[in-house]
Write an enzyme that holds these catalytic residues in place. Structure first.
Site, PDB file in Angstrom:
ATOM      1  N   LEU A   1       0.755  -1.079   0.104  1.00 33.74           N
ATOM      2  CA  LEU A   1       0.060   0.056  -0.040  1.00 33.74           C
ATOM      3  C   LEU A   1       0.833   1.177   0.128  1.00 33.74           C
ATOM      4  CD1 LEU A   1      -2.507  -0.959   2.707  1.00 33.74           C
ATOM      5  CD2 LEU A   1      -2.710  -1.389   0.227  1.00 33.74           C
TER       6      LEU A   1
ATOM      7  N   TYR B   1       1.845  10.939 -11.780  1.00 32.10           N
ATOM      8  CA  TYR B   1       1.173  10.206 -10.700  1.00 32.10           C
ATOM      9  C   TYR B   1       0.764   9.018 -11.417  1.00 32.10           C
ATOM     10  CZ  TYR B   1      -1.282   7.905  -7.170  1.00 32.10           C
ATOM     11  OH  TYR B   1      -2.084   7.251  -6.218  1.00 32.10           O
TER      12      TYR B   1
ATOM     13  N   PRO C   1     -42.890  10.815  40.200  1.00 34.40           N
ATOM     14  CA  PRO C   1     -43.813   9.738  40.945  1.00 34.40           C
ATOM     15  C   PRO C   1     -45.316  10.238  41.108  1.00 34.40           C
ATOM     16  CG  PRO C   1     -41.673  10.088  42.202  1.00 34.40           C
ATOM     17  CD  PRO C   1     -41.794  11.294  40.920  1.00 34.40           C
TER      18      PRO C   1
END
Length: 402
Positions: free
Chosen positions: A64, A119, A310
């Site tokens: 890689l 590239y 409650p």
């Protein structure tokens, strides 16, 4: 199996290394037939002894390593072709003919806008070197020409428009989209890693190229990841701005399984700064407790949490078409429902110690009562549609007539 990964600290390398470590350490049990004994992680600043040991002992090599943003274009050939030569020479030195994977690029086609690319030329030279090595040694070579990559840990402001967009939008920075209609072929990192693991198991996908497009072919010279996405820059930007707005609107865009949107959202979240990880939600508070919307969706309704003090009773209303799930996760309560026009009351005692989901039926007036004198009753609620104040479909009527 022993595996050498060059470019191990890069975007693909980091993701692949972590995935393979999960298999090696027994944390990922989805590949029961794959045993990994050693992972040699090599990068540009690593001790060359790691490269030598990996070339000597490995059963599979992932190459890689490469250069894609050099200061001088000649570094393309040095970094992409030159290192590939060094790697293959070391494998030959140790008489290791294990399979070798090469990370190349679609730019190696040298077609269209890639024609003459330094590239692309360096990547094509690397490909030719690998194929020649295979001819010489009879080693299995897997050459992948990757399109644009995206996913977690991808470096922004480098060579990925998706990474840059995600980073900037997550950090409230501007992005530049010169042409919303430009289409990209995108490959998600998890799909790439899945293919790399398949390659380890001898299940890689082969292809040939029709121009710059990979066409799957079992006898193809090249290899490819079978799942990519073609998306315009405008579509990417629009999705990311919706993701960015989600904490304010609570509206989650539709994200189908395996869709580009799902993968992009995972990517976007990985760029969130610390200050955006925790989201302040609007709690609607009164003397009975609170009600807080969590998420709203276009097609899957909304999610909310209700807290009753409650002894408090909430509800006493019904819906024509809307249906809901009530799930008490803490406390002790009673959910009551009565079909409109009848006297029969359905009672469901619920508790956070025995969690169950209760259908709230259309046409049934309903309530939820906190039976505790000391504890709050916490209920997770899902409705199949988002509340619309212009069409609330909510009608007051006591469950038990007084």
């Amino acid at each position: 199996m022993k595996i050498l990964i060059t470019g191990a600290k890069g975007f693909v390398g980091r993701n692949l290394c972590e995935a393979l470590k999960g298999i090696k350490d027994g944390k990922d049990k989805t590949h029961p037939n794959l045993t990994i004994d050693e992972i040699y992680e090599y990068d540009i600043d690593s001790d060359v002894a790691i490269l030598d040991e990996g070339c000597k002992n490995s059963d599979f090599v992932f190459n890689l390593a490469g250069v894609n943003r050099p200061k001088d274009n000649k570094e393309f050939m040095d970094g992409n072709f030159g290192f590939a030569s060094e790697l293959l020479n070391k494998l030959k030195f140790y008489n290791n003919t294990c399979p070798v994977m090469l990370s190349s690029s679609i730019q190696a086609t040298l077609l269209g806008r890639y024609a003459g690319s330094d590239y692309g030329l360096s990547k094509k030279a690397g490909e030719d070197l690998f194929f020649a090595y295979s001819d010489e040694t009879n080693a299995k070579v897997l050459v992948y020409r990757f399109p644009n990559l995206f996913g977690k840990w991808c470096k922004p402001n480098y060579n990925s428009a998706v990474a840059t967009f995600c980073h900037n939008i997550a950090n409230d920075l501007p992005i530049t989209v010169n042409d919303r209609n430009i289409e990209l072929e995108l490959l998600y990192i998890d799909d790439l890693v899945s293919e790399m693991i398949a390659a380890l198991e001898g299940k890689e996908h082969h292809c040939e190229f029709d121009g710059v497009n990979a066409v799957l072919d079992d006898n193809g010279r090249y290899c490819a990841v079978p799942v990519t996405h073609r998306v315009t820059l405008g579509e990417i930007a629009d999705l990311l701005y919706k993701f960015s707005d989600q904490p304010k609107t609570l509206a989650m865009p539709e994200i189908p399984n395996n869709s580009f949107a799902k993968k992009l959202y995972s990517t976007y979240l990985s760029y969130l700064p610390k200050g955006k990880i925790a989201i302040d939600l609007k709690m609607n508070i009164d003397n009975r407790g609170s009600f807080t919307e969590l998420i709203r969706t276009d097609n899957c309704g909304q999610f909310s949490v209700n807290i009753s003090k409650p002894g408090i009773t909430k509800g006493h209303h019904w819906h024509n078409s809307k249906w809901e799930f009530f799930v008490v996760v803490s406390g002790h309560g009673l959910i009551q429902q009565r079909n409109i026009g009848t006297d029969e009351v359905l009672n469901f005692e619920v508790s956070g110690n025995d969690i169950k989901a209760i259908h709230i039926l259309p046409g049934y007036t309903h309530n939820i009562i906190n039976l505790s004198d000391t504890e709050d009753l916490v209920t997770f609620m899902w409705a199949n549609e988002c509340f619309d104040k212009n069409k609330p479909d909510t009608y007051f009527e006591p469950v038990v007539q007084i």
